[in-house]
Design a protein around this motif. Structure first.
Motif, PDB file in Angstrom:
ATOM      1  N   ARG A  23      49.176  42.183  17.297  1.00  0.00           N
ATOM      2  CA  ARG A  23      50.425  42.075  18.048  1.00  0.00           C
ATOM      3  C   ARG A  23      51.095  40.730  17.772  1.00  0.00           C
ATOM      4  O   ARG A  23      52.310  40.644  17.541  1.00  0.00           O
ATOM      5  CB  ARG A  23      50.162  42.246  19.540  1.00  0.00           C
ATOM      6  CG  ARG A  23      51.434  42.298  20.381  1.00  0.00           C
ATOM      7  CD  ARG A  23      51.141  42.244  21.862  1.00  0.00           C
ATOM      8  NE  ARG A  23      50.308  43.341  22.314  1.00  0.00           N
ATOM      9  CZ  ARG A  23      49.022  43.201  22.646  1.00  0.00           C
ATOM     10  NH1 ARG A  23      48.424  42.024  22.522  1.00  0.00           N
ATOM     11  NH2 ARG A  23      48.339  44.235  23.073  1.00  0.00           N
ATOM     12  N   SER A  24      50.306  39.661  17.802  1.00  0.00           N
ATOM     13  CA  SER A  24      50.856  38.318  17.554  1.00  0.00           C
ATOM     14  C   SER A  24      51.390  38.198  16.130  1.00  0.00           C
ATOM     15  O   SER A  24      52.434  37.583  15.895  1.00  0.00           O
ATOM     16  CB  SER A  24      49.776  37.259  17.798  1.00  0.00           C
ATOM     17  OG  SER A  24      49.378  37.254  19.148  1.00  0.00           O
ATOM     18  N   ALA A  25      50.671  38.790  15.167  1.00  0.00           N
ATOM     19  CA  ALA A  25      51.111  38.735  13.779  1.00  0.00           C
ATOM     20  C   ALA A  25      52.433  39.473  13.598  1.00  0.00           C
ATOM     21  O   ALA A  25      53.332  39.008  12.886  1.00  0.00           O
ATOM     22  CB  ALA A  25      50.040  39.321  12.860  1.00  0.00           C
ATOM     23  N   ILE A  26      52.562  40.619  14.255  1.00  0.00           N
ATOM     24  CA  ILE A  26      53.810  41.380  14.162  1.00  0.00           C
ATOM     25  C   ILE A  26      54.950  40.579  14.793  1.00  0.00           C
ATOM     26  O   ILE A  26      56.047  40.485  14.236  1.00  0.00           O
ATOM     27  CB  ILE A  26      53.658  42.749  14.851  1.00  0.00           C
ATOM     28  CG1 ILE A  26      52.702  43.639  14.044  1.00  0.00           C
ATOM     29  CG2 ILE A  26      55.012  43.442  15.006  1.00  0.00           C
ATOM     30  CD1 ILE A  26      52.338  44.940  14.728  1.00  0.00           C
ATOM     31  N   ALA A  34      56.322  44.269   4.462  1.00  0.00           N
ATOM     32  CA  ALA A  34      55.723  45.566   4.159  1.00  0.00           C
ATOM     33  C   ALA A  34      56.179  46.643   5.135  1.00  0.00           C
ATOM     34  O   ALA A  34      56.274  47.813   4.786  1.00  0.00           O
ATOM     35  CB  ALA A  34      54.198  45.462   4.183  1.00  0.00           C
ATOM     36  N   GLY A  35      56.428  46.267   6.364  1.00  0.00           N
ATOM     37  CA  GLY A  35      56.858  47.234   7.360  1.00  0.00           C
ATOM     38  C   GLY A  35      55.734  48.070   7.919  1.00  0.00           C
ATOM     39  O   GLY A  35      55.963  49.031   8.641  1.00  0.00           O
ATOM     40  N   LYS A  36      54.493  47.720   7.560  1.00  0.00           N
ATOM     41  CA  LYS A  36      53.372  48.469   8.129  1.00  0.00           C
ATOM     42  C   LYS A  36      52.138  47.575   8.220  1.00  0.00           C
ATOM     43  O   LYS A  36      52.042  46.532   7.568  1.00  0.00           O
ATOM     44  CB  LYS A  36      53.072  49.713   7.312  1.00  0.00           C
ATOM     45  CG  LYS A  36      52.724  49.471   5.855  1.00  0.00           C
ATOM     46  CD  LYS A  36      52.534  50.805   5.132  1.00  0.00           C
ATOM     47  CE  LYS A  36      52.197  50.597   3.660  1.00  0.00           C
ATOM     48  NZ  LYS A  36      52.034  51.893   2.959  1.00  0.00           N
ATOM     49  N   VAL A  37      51.201  48.011   9.047  1.00  0.00           N
ATOM     50  CA  VAL A  37      49.953  47.290   9.254  1.00  0.00           C
ATOM     51  C   VAL A  37      49.016  47.580   8.088  1.00  0.00           C
ATOM     52  O   VAL A  37      49.059  48.667   7.491  1.00  0.00           O
ATOM     53  CB  VAL A  37      49.313  47.730  10.587  1.00  0.00           C
ATOM     54  CG1 VAL A  37      47.979  47.027  10.816  1.00  0.00           C
ATOM     55  CG2 VAL A  37      50.261  47.442  11.743  1.00  0.00           C
ATOM     56  N   ALA A  38      48.159  46.621   7.754  1.00  0.00           N
ATOM     57  CA  ALA A  38      47.180  46.818   6.680  1.00  0.00           C
ATOM     58  C   ALA A  38      46.285  48.027   6.994  1.00  0.00           C
ATOM     59  O   ALA A  38      46.094  48.376   8.165  1.00  0.00           O
ATOM     60  CB  ALA A  38      46.329  45.566   6.519  1.00  0.00           C
ATOM     61  N   PRO A  39      45.714  48.674   5.982  1.00  0.00           N
ATOM     62  CA  PRO A  39      44.833  49.829   6.217  1.00  0.00           C
ATOM     63  C   PRO A  39      43.636  49.470   7.090  1.00  0.00           C
ATOM     64  O   PRO A  39      43.205  48.314   7.133  1.00  0.00           O
ATOM     65  CB  PRO A  39      44.387  50.212   4.800  1.00  0.00           C
ATOM     66  CG  PRO A  39      45.447  49.674   3.905  1.00  0.00           C
ATOM     67  CD  PRO A  39      45.919  48.408   4.551  1.00  0.00           C
ATOM     68  N   THR A  75      49.985  53.049   9.057  1.00  0.00           N
ATOM     69  CA  THR A  75      50.424  52.649  10.395  1.00  0.00           C
ATOM     70  C   THR A  75      51.680  51.809  10.282  1.00  0.00           C
ATOM     71  O   THR A  75      51.655  50.669   9.816  1.00  0.00           O
ATOM     72  CB  THR A  75      49.319  51.853  11.112  1.00  0.00           C
ATOM     73  OG1 THR A  75      48.131  52.660  11.183  1.00  0.00           O
ATOM     74  CG2 THR A  75      49.749  51.478  12.520  1.00  0.00           C
ATOM     75  N   LEU A  76      52.798  52.378  10.721  1.00  0.00           N
ATOM     76  CA  LEU A  76      54.098  51.722  10.605  1.00  0.00           C
ATOM     77  C   LEU A  76      54.386  50.862  11.828  1.00  0.00           C
ATOM     78  O   LEU A  76      53.999  51.197  12.949  1.00  0.00           O
ATOM     79  CB  LEU A  76      55.208  52.761  10.453  1.00  0.00           C
ATOM     80  CG  LEU A  76      55.064  53.768   9.306  1.00  0.00           C
ATOM     81  CD1 LEU A  76      56.298  54.670   9.266  1.00  0.00           C
ATOM     82  CD2 LEU A  76      54.870  53.059   7.978  1.00  0.00           C
ATOM     83  N   ILE A  77      55.084  49.772  11.584  1.00  0.00           N
ATOM     84  CA  ILE A  77      55.530  48.918  12.680  1.00  0.00           C
ATOM     85  C   ILE A  77      56.854  49.454  13.192  1.00  0.00           C
ATOM     86  O   ILE A  77      57.795  49.674  12.423  1.00  0.00           O
ATOM     87  CB  ILE A  77      55.705  47.463  12.195  1.00  0.00           C
ATOM     88  CG1 ILE A  77      54.352  46.887  11.770  1.00  0.00           C
ATOM     89  CG2 ILE A  77      56.321  46.603  13.287  1.00  0.00           C
ATOM     90  CD1 ILE A  77      54.454  45.609  10.990  1.00  0.00           C
ATOM     91  N   LEU A  78      56.921  49.683  14.501  1.00  0.00           N
ATOM     92  CA  LEU A  78      58.165  50.118  15.121  1.00  0.00           C
ATOM     93  C   LEU A  78      58.933  48.865  15.525  1.00  0.00           C
ATOM     94  O   LEU A  78      58.576  48.188  16.483  1.00  0.00           O
ATOM     95  CB  LEU A  78      57.879  50.995  16.345  1.00  0.00           C
ATOM     96  CG  LEU A  78      57.070  52.253  16.052  1.00  0.00           C
ATOM     97  CD1 LEU A  78      56.824  53.019  17.342  1.00  0.00           C
ATOM     98  CD2 LEU A  78      57.776  53.131  15.040  1.00  0.00           C
TER      99      LEU A  78
END
Length: 244
Positions: A23-26, A34-39, A75-78
């Motif tokens: 959450r903090s990284a986002i 990248a627009g998404k979280v690492a695998p 997993t995409l970041i909204l």
């Protein structure tokens, strides 16, 4: 994002620690390109845990509306724009939110009349044990909870303010209804803490979420205190700008 393994046996579940870090990284923009979280496999290696623990953390963030798992894409970041809330001499919720939200709503969750604690009496410059009116409120922007607050008012001066707030959904309008047409911010203290059980329910957060806490004192134009309020804002939804 910090890649150090999470701490075991520190009283906070591993998945909550991981959710906090992601959450903090986002929030700091580390995933923006990248627009998404690492695998999951990569995150598991980074944090020194199994994939099930990572999956629990991502599920919690998905429940908060921060990420979304999409088949075949990961997993995409909204992306949610934080509401910028100015704190100034005349801090007003509706004016502060302005056109950042189409719909603004203030709900009265509960109200009561009680004796002021020694600390509260001192803040409001009231005699020890004086009666105060307490309001529990929830503010929403575009139907999303953005603040829950507990506010106290001198009961002798502001009888009827609970009904006035219930009708208007606005502290400013409620003050006007009981005879106070203007007030100013005397002080604001801001801290950050993990959400408690009430925050999780009322602000629709998942365990491990961070809330910004403000403790604010307002006074009438003559400098007489009229309101002391403790408000809690989801850190991923609101940011503050301090204005002179």
């Amino acid at each position: 994002m910090q890649e150090a393994a999470v701490r075991r046996q520190n009283g906070v579940a591993l998945w909550r620690q991981i959710a906090d870090r992601i959450r903090s990284a986002i929030a700091s923009g580390e995933y923006d390109e990248a627009g998404k979280v690492a695998p999951e496999m990569v995150l598991a290696a980074q944090f020194g845990v199994n994939r099930h623990t990572v999956r629990s953390a991502l599920a919690a963030l998905a429940q908060e509306g921060i990420v979304q798992a999409v088949q075949g894409r990961g997993t995409l970041i909204l992306r949610k724009e934080r509401i910028n809330f100015p704190i100034s001499k005349r801090t007003r919720f509706n004016q502060g939110v302005g056109d950042q939200a189409r719909e603004k709503e203030g709900l009265l969750l509960a109200s009561s009349e009680e004796a002021a604690s020694a600390d509260l009496a001192a803040r409001l410059q009231l005699p020890k044990g004086a009666r105060v009116i307490r309001l529990e409120t929830l503010r929403k922007a575009d139907r999303r909870p953005v603040s829950r607050a507990t506010a106290w008012f001198p009961a002798e001066r502001f009888a009827g303010i609970a009904d006035a707030y219930r009708d208007s959904g606005s502290i400013t309008a409620a003050f006007a209804a009981v005879g106070l047409t203007d007030y100013v911010r005397v002080s604001t203290e801001i801290t950050a803490v993990h959400a408690d059980s009430d925050d999780l329910s009322t602000l629709e957060l998942s365990p491990g979420a961070i809330v910004l806490v403000t403790r604010a004192l307002n006074a009438d134009p003559d400098g007489v205190p009229v309101q002391y309020a403790v408000s809690r804002f989801p850190a991923d939804a609101v940011q503050f700008t301090i204005e002179n």
